[in-house]
Design a protein around this motif. Structure first.
Motif, PDB file in Angstrom:
ATOM      1  N   LEU A  20       5.224   8.016   6.007  1.00 24.76           N
ATOM      2  CA  LEU A  20       4.465   7.082   6.842  1.00 24.76           C
ATOM      3  C   LEU A  20       2.988   7.468   6.907  1.00 24.76           C
ATOM      4  N   SER A  21       2.703   8.751   6.933  1.00 29.90           N
ATOM      5  CA  SER A  21       1.312   9.202   6.954  1.00 29.90           C
ATOM      6  C   SER A  21       0.584   8.803   5.676  1.00 29.90           C
ATOM      7  N   VAL A  22       1.247   8.948   4.540  1.00 27.87           N
ATOM      8  CA  VAL A  22       0.628   8.562   3.270  1.00 27.87           C
ATOM      9  C   VAL A  22       0.384   7.055   3.233  1.00 27.87           C
ATOM     10  N   VAL A  23       1.370   6.274   3.682  1.00 23.70           N
ATOM     11  CA  VAL A  23       1.204   4.813   3.695  1.00 23.70           C
ATOM     12  C   VAL A  23       0.034   4.422   4.590  1.00 23.70           C
ATOM     13  N   ILE A  24      -0.021   4.961   5.777  1.00 26.81           N
ATOM     14  CA  ILE A  24      -1.087   4.610   6.719  1.00 26.81           C
ATOM     15  C   ILE A  24      -2.448   5.039   6.180  1.00 26.81           C
ATOM     16  N   TYR A  25      -2.525   6.243   5.640  1.00 27.92           N
ATOM     17  CA  TYR A  25      -3.801   6.729   5.095  1.00 27.92           C
ATOM     18  C   TYR A  25      -4.248   5.864   3.919  1.00 27.92           C
ATOM     19  N   HIS A  26      -3.321   5.566   3.013  1.00 29.15           N
ATOM     20  CA  HIS A  26      -3.694   4.782   1.837  1.00 29.15           C
ATOM     21  C   HIS A  26      -4.089   3.357   2.233  1.00 29.15           C
ATOM     22  N   TYR A  27      -3.348   2.755   3.144  1.00 35.65           N
ATOM     23  CA  TYR A  27      -3.668   1.400   3.597  1.00 35.65           C
ATOM     24  C   TYR A  27      -5.027   1.386   4.300  1.00 35.65           C
ATOM     25  N   HIS A  28      -5.297   2.390   5.119  1.00 31.01           N
ATOM     26  CA  HIS A  28      -6.594   2.481   5.790  1.00 31.01           C
ATOM     27  C   HIS A  28      -7.721   2.652   4.761  1.00 31.01           C
ATOM     28  N   SER A  29      -7.476   3.424   3.730  1.00 25.53           N
ATOM     29  CA  SER A  29      -8.447   3.599   2.654  1.00 25.53           C
ATOM     30  C   SER A  29      -8.738   2.265   1.965  1.00 25.53           C
ATOM     31  N   LEU A  30      -7.697   1.485   1.748  1.00 24.79           N
ATOM     32  CA  LEU A  30      -7.894   0.167   1.133  1.00 24.79           C
ATOM     33  C   LEU A  30      -8.683  -0.760   2.052  1.00 24.79           C
ATOM     34  N   LEU A  31      -8.426  -0.688   3.351  1.00 23.67           N
ATOM     35  CA  LEU A  31      -9.183  -1.518   4.292  1.00 23.67           C
ATOM     36  C   LEU A  31     -10.663  -1.162   4.281  1.00 23.67           C
ATOM     37  N   LEU A  54      -6.031  -0.705  -8.864  1.00 22.32           N
ATOM     38  CA  LEU A  54      -5.488   0.149  -7.812  1.00 22.32           C
ATOM     39  C   LEU A  54      -4.325   0.994  -8.321  1.00 22.32           C
ATOM     40  N   PHE A  55      -3.467   0.406  -9.153  1.00 20.10           N
ATOM     41  CA  PHE A  55      -2.349   1.166  -9.708  1.00 20.10           C
ATOM     42  C   PHE A  55      -2.864   2.288 -10.611  1.00 20.10           C
ATOM     43  N   ALA A  56      -3.906   1.994 -11.398  1.00 20.21           N
ATOM     44  CA  ALA A  56      -4.493   3.034 -12.255  1.00 20.21           C
ATOM     45  C   ALA A  56      -5.079   4.163 -11.404  1.00 20.21           C
ATOM     46  N   GLU A  57      -5.700   3.830 -10.281  1.00 22.55           N
ATOM     47  CA  GLU A  57      -6.220   4.862  -9.376  1.00 22.55           C
ATOM     48  C   GLU A  57      -5.083   5.705  -8.800  1.00 22.55           C
ATOM     49  N   ASP A  58      -3.967   5.053  -8.449  1.00 23.16           N
ATOM     50  CA  ASP A  58      -2.813   5.786  -7.920  1.00 23.16           C
ATOM     51  C   ASP A  58      -2.260   6.755  -8.961  1.00 23.16           C
ATOM     52  N   ILE A  59      -2.145   6.287 -10.197  1.00 23.75           N
ATOM     53  CA  ILE A  59      -1.641   7.145 -11.272  1.00 23.75           C
ATOM     54  C   ILE A  59      -2.612   8.293 -11.527  1.00 23.75           C
ATOM     55  N   LEU A  60      -3.921   8.021 -11.466  1.00 19.83           N
ATOM     56  CA  LEU A  60      -4.921   9.081 -11.647  1.00 19.83           C
ATOM     57  C   LEU A  60      -4.787  10.134 -10.553  1.00 19.83           C
ATOM     58  N   MET A  61      -4.624   9.694  -9.299  1.00 12.92           N
ATOM     59  CA  MET A  61      -4.448  10.646  -8.197  1.00 12.92           C
ATOM     60  C   MET A  61      -3.185  11.479  -8.393  1.00 12.92           C
ATOM     61  N   LEU A  62      -2.103  10.844  -8.819  1.00 16.25           N
ATOM     62  CA  LEU A  62      -0.863  11.566  -9.058  1.00 16.25           C
ATOM     63  C   LEU A  62      -1.040  12.582 -10.181  1.00 16.25           C
ATOM     64  N   ASP A 117      -0.418  -0.767  -1.760  1.00 14.05           N
ATOM     65  CA  ASP A 117      -1.322  -1.635  -2.515  1.00 14.05           C
ATOM     66  C   ASP A 117      -0.834  -3.082  -2.475  1.00 14.05           C
ATOM     67  N   VAL A 118       0.455  -3.271  -2.700  1.00 11.38           N
ATOM     68  CA  VAL A 118       1.018  -4.629  -2.711  1.00 11.38           C
ATOM     69  C   VAL A 118       0.894  -5.273  -1.337  1.00 11.38           C
ATOM     70  N   ILE A 119       1.179  -4.526  -0.288  1.00 11.12           N
ATOM     71  CA  ILE A 119       1.046  -5.058   1.070  1.00 11.12           C
ATOM     72  C   ILE A 119      -0.400  -5.465   1.336  1.00 11.12           C
ATOM     73  N   TYR A 120      -1.326  -4.627   0.944  1.00  8.04           N
ATOM     74  CA  TYR A 120      -2.743  -4.928   1.166  1.00  8.04           C
ATOM     75  C   TYR A 120      -3.144  -6.186   0.394  1.00  8.04           C
ATOM     76  N   MET A 121      -2.751  -6.262  -0.879  1.00  7.47           N
ATOM     77  CA  MET A 121      -3.174  -7.409  -1.701  1.00  7.47           C
ATOM     78  C   MET A 121      -2.543  -8.713  -1.206  1.00  7.47           C
ATOM     79  N   LYS A 122      -1.332  -8.661  -0.663  1.00  2.00           N
ATOM     80  CA  LYS A 122      -0.715  -9.875  -0.137  1.00  2.00           C
ATOM     81  C   LYS A 122      -1.409 -10.371   1.124  1.00  2.00           C
ATOM     82  N   LYS A 123      -1.900  -9.426   1.922  1.00  2.00           N
ATOM     83  CA  LYS A 123      -2.548  -9.815   3.174  1.00  2.00           C
ATOM     84  C   LYS A 123      -4.016 -10.177   2.991  1.00  2.00           C
TER      85      LYS A 123
END
Length: 126
Positions: A20-31, A54-62, A117-123
């Motif tokens: 949940l912390s990762v989701v919240i942090y990543h979503y806040h970063s997208l905002l 965004l997916f390429a950025e996620d893969i780069l971070m991983l 990412d998907v949640i952010y892009m849908k909203k």
């Protein structure tokens, strides 16, 4: 066995909080990057292109995270692991490095960031 059950329950709770912390942090970063995405949309990027970016950025971070882990393992953790294994005390008889857990965490990280990412892009409305 009770202590083991309590420790397992605590591990599950910590894992849920971490996800949940990762989701919240990543979503806040997208905002916080909303204006960047609006600018990219206005110069011709569509939602599919933004999702790929965004997916390429996620893969780069991983990839950077796994690379850092490998460097740490080669430089330090491997030596500590070997020293623990050589003690051969009863607490560490079945001590093994948790490769499966690391793989699960890596895949989980990608899934969590892609889901946010998907949640952010849908909203998002451009």
């Amino acid at each position: 066995h009770v202590i083991y059950d309590i420790a397992s329950a605590m591990n599950v709770l910590i894992m849920i909080i971490s996800v949940l912390s990762v989701v919240i942090y990543h979503y806040h970063s997208l905002l916080n990057r909303r204006y960047e995405f609006t600018l990219l949309h206005r110069i011709g990027y569509g939602k599919p292109q933004l999702c790929r970016m965004l997916f390429a950025e996620d893969i780069l971070m991983l990839t950077m995270g796994i690379g850092l882990f490998v460097l740490l393992y080669l430089c330090y953790i491997g030596n500590v692991y070997e020293a623990i294994r050589q003690t051969q005390t009863y607490q560490y008889l079945n001590f093994a490095f948790a490769w499966r857990e690391i793989l699960v965490l890596s895949v989980g990280f990608v899934l969590v960031t892609v889901i946010s990412d998907v949640i952010y892009m849908k909203k998002t409305k451009f």
